[in-house]
Design a protein around this motif. Structure first.
Motif, PDB file in Angstrom:
ATOM      1  N   GLU A  44      50.694  63.077  79.883  1.00 16.77           N
ATOM      2  CA  GLU A  44      49.887  64.088  79.721  1.00 16.77           C
ATOM      3  C   GLU A  44      49.103  64.353  81.295  1.00 16.77           C
TER       4      GLU A  44
ATOM      5  N   LYS B 264      54.744  65.329  80.649  1.00 17.95           N
ATOM      6  CA  LYS B 264      54.107  65.484  79.424  1.00 17.95           C
ATOM      7  C   LYS B 264      53.898  64.198  78.456  1.00 17.95           C
TER       8      LYS B 264
ATOM      9  N   ASN C   8      49.295  67.202  83.580  1.00 18.22           N
ATOM     10  CA  ASN C   8      49.470  68.578  83.579  1.00 18.22           C
ATOM     11  C   ASN C   8      49.509  69.131  84.772  1.00 18.22           C
TER      12      ASN C   8
END
Length: 223
Positions: free
Chosen positions: A205, A202, A207
């Protein structure tokens, strides 16, 4: 006291930058807690008590030139490198890989590390590991354009083509240049916990860290 893992990333001429920079960044930015994570985001220097201490090691310790021409200097050479808990072998273009595969000093160094906590490969780095014999009888993967080359090894390697990350015992292989990021997150999940892996993903970033893209051979056997 929480364990800190010493990570060595093998670097050599014409290595692919993302193959070693991806895992290095992921592991270096991993934290034991949200508090430590926040400190890492705001401080110029990373805290000493983080989960992974990442260093690079090359054959001679001299500067090397990456596939795209960037020059880097390794922290250690094969003679003065400490005993790492984790060794990561990145990939590169096949001409560079074939040169490393013929380098007895590097191959012997990898073999001497066979009993450490984890040996990991990124992309075509699996072809280097295959040369050591440590992949014999193992399940493994690599870059999709090199799957047939890994499959040609007459040592019983079971090549998987539909997973980005494959763990068999203390060996983790990953397929594709960017898969080193997936591999590093999976390594965090296995050595620390899933919560830490997801928190790190996270923060980055990133994902696309999905369970469906990973495979643990021992877990499969235990089912």
């Amino acid at each position: 006291m929480k364990k800190q893992y010493n990570v060595g990333i093998l670097v050599y001429d014409f290595i692919d930058i993302l193959d070693f920079a991806g895992p290095s960044e992921v592991l270096s930015l991993t934290a034991f807690s949200n508090f430590q994570q926040n400190i890492m985001l705001y401080k110029r220097n990373l805290p000493k008590g983080k989960p992974f201490l990442v260093k690079t090691v090359s054959e001679t310790g001299n500067t090397i030139k990456t596939h795209t021409g960037t020059v880097i200097h390794s922290d250690y050479n094969l003679n003065n490198a400490p005993q790492f808990d984790i060794l990561i072998i990145p990939g590169g273009p096949l001409r560079a890989i074939n040169k490393v595969r013929k380098n007895k000093k590097i191959i012997d160094y990898i073999v001497q590390s066979k009993n450490i906590e984890m040996i990991c490969t990124v992309c075509t780095g699996s072809l280097i590991l295959a040369e050591t014999g440590l992949l014999d009888g193992k399940v493994a993967t690599t870059h999709h354009l090199a799957l047939s080359l890994l499959n040609q090894k007459s040592t019983g390697i079971q090549v998987v083509k539909d997973k980005k990350v494959v763990k068999d015992g203390n060996i983790i292989t990953s397929g594709g240049v960017s898969s080193g990021i997936n591999m590093a997150l999976y390594l965090i999940e296995k050595l620390i916990n899933k919560e830490t892996a997801l928190r790190t993903a996270k923060i980055l970033e990133f994902n696309s860290y999905l369970e469906s893209e990973t495979m643990d051979v021992m877990d499969k056997i235990n089912l």
